[in-house]
Design a protein around this motif. Structure first.
Motif, short mmCIF file in Angstrom:
data_model
loop_
_atom_site.label_atom_id
_atom_site.label_comp_id
_atom_site.label_asym_id
_atom_site.label_seq_id
_atom_site.Cartn_x
_atom_site.Cartn_y
_atom_site.Cartn_z
N VAL A 1 0.89 3.69 -3.41
CA VAL A 1 0.35 5.05 -3.32
C VAL A 1 1.45 6.09 -3.53
CG1 VAL A 1 -0.73 6.74 -1.79
CG2 VAL A 1 -1.57 4.39 -1.82
N SER A 2 2.59 5.89 -2.86
CA SER A 2 3.68 6.85 -3.00
C SER A 2 4.27 6.84 -4.42
CB SER A 2 4.79 6.58 -1.97
OG SER A 2 5.28 5.26 -2.07
N ILE B 1 1.82 8.93 -6.72
CA ILE B 1 1.94 10.37 -6.47
C ILE B 1 3.33 10.88 -6.88
CG2 ILE B 1 1.84 12.18 -4.71
CD1 ILE B 1 -0.13 10.43 -3.17
N ASN C 1 -0.22 5.82 6.48
CA ASN C 1 -0.50 7.13 5.88
C ASN C 1 0.50 8.19 6.33
OD1 ASN C 1 -2.72 6.34 4.33
ND2 ASN C 1 -4.12 6.58 6.05
N LEU D 1 3.62 8.34 4.13
CA LEU D 1 3.50 8.78 2.74
C LEU D 1 4.18 10.11 2.44
CD1 LEU D 1 -0.16 7.65 1.92
CD2 LEU D 1 1.98 6.52 1.28
N TYR E 1 0.84 -1.21 0.00
CA TYR E 1 0.00 0.00 0.00
C TYR E 1 0.87 1.25 0.00
CZ TYR E 1 -2.92 3.73 1.94
OH TYR E 1 -3.56 4.93 2.16
#
Length: 222
Positions: A27-28, A31, A95, A98, A23
């Motif tokens: 996600v990183s 982005i 989170n 991140l 995850y």
């Protein structure tokens, strides 16, 4: 057989940690791709003889990229604690990792984007400019398509680096396989836990590399 080789492994915790690592990395990476691409294009377009040639903007942007690239990731996490608290409200958990992951990886990828764009045949860009193409058209119809194989290859390398970053972030409470290997493995002298976490990290790296290589081959028309 597996239980005998890894007697101290809590498999529910191990799979949860693997999910957290994937995850954070996924996600990183997404982005970082967007942010790094934007910064890299800005660096390219503001360089001499390009559409937005501007020495001041180019110097400032390049300096910021170089500064963040030079800061060791573990130090960067600490420096970004106030920003992370403001943004996420906590410095623990996936989170919370991140912001540091993205800030650490985006400048690295931006440089790779700049290198990829510099490899584009100047004649292609000049042809688009001579036909009166808008800057947005040149970016999305010329620069990105022409450099796409290198851009995908670059983000693959970055994603692999991010897996390693998540392991370091895990040591200070970000979760994932790094935290499990350190707390449940190293601190409790359970070498089998550390070994299993390491094996899963290696597998995740191989998967990300395989996906990136497949995508690079698919878009490379040479």
């Amino acid at each position: 057989m597996v239980e005998q080789l890894f007697p101290n492994v809590n498999w529910d915790k191990m799979w949860q940690a693997a999910y957290e690592t994937i995850y954070m990395t996924a996600v990183s990476t997404v982005i970082t791709f967007i942010l790094g691409l934007a910064i890299g294009i800005l660096l390219f377009l503001t360089s001499p003889y390009q559409l937005w040639a501007n020495k001041i903007v180019h110097f400032i942007t390049g300096s910021i990229v170089n500064i963040f690239r030079s800061i060791p990731f573990i130090v960067l996490i600490i420096l970004l604690v106030p920003f992370t608290l403001f943004l996420v409200g906590t410095i623990r958990g996936t989170n919370a990792a991140l912001p540091a992951l993205i800030v650490g990886a985006a400048p690295f990828y931006a440089r790779m984007v700049l290198i990829a764009l510099r490899e584009i045949d100047k004649g292609v860009i000049e042809a688009a400019r001579s036909m009166g193409a808008k800057t947005s058209t040149i970016i999305f119809k010329v620069l990105i398509p022409e450099a796409l194989p290198a851009l995908i290859s670059g983000i693959t390398v970055t994603a692999v680096a991010l897996v390693g970053y998540t392991a370091m972030a895990g040591i200070i409470g970000a979760g994932g396989l790094g935290q499990l290997a350190y707390i449940d493995g190293f601190q409790r002298s359970r070498s089998d836990v550390t070994q299993m976490a390491t094996i899963l990290i290696v597998i995740i790296v191989f998967v990300f590399q395989w996906i990136g290589d497949m995508m690079t081959k698919k878009v490379d028309k040479r």
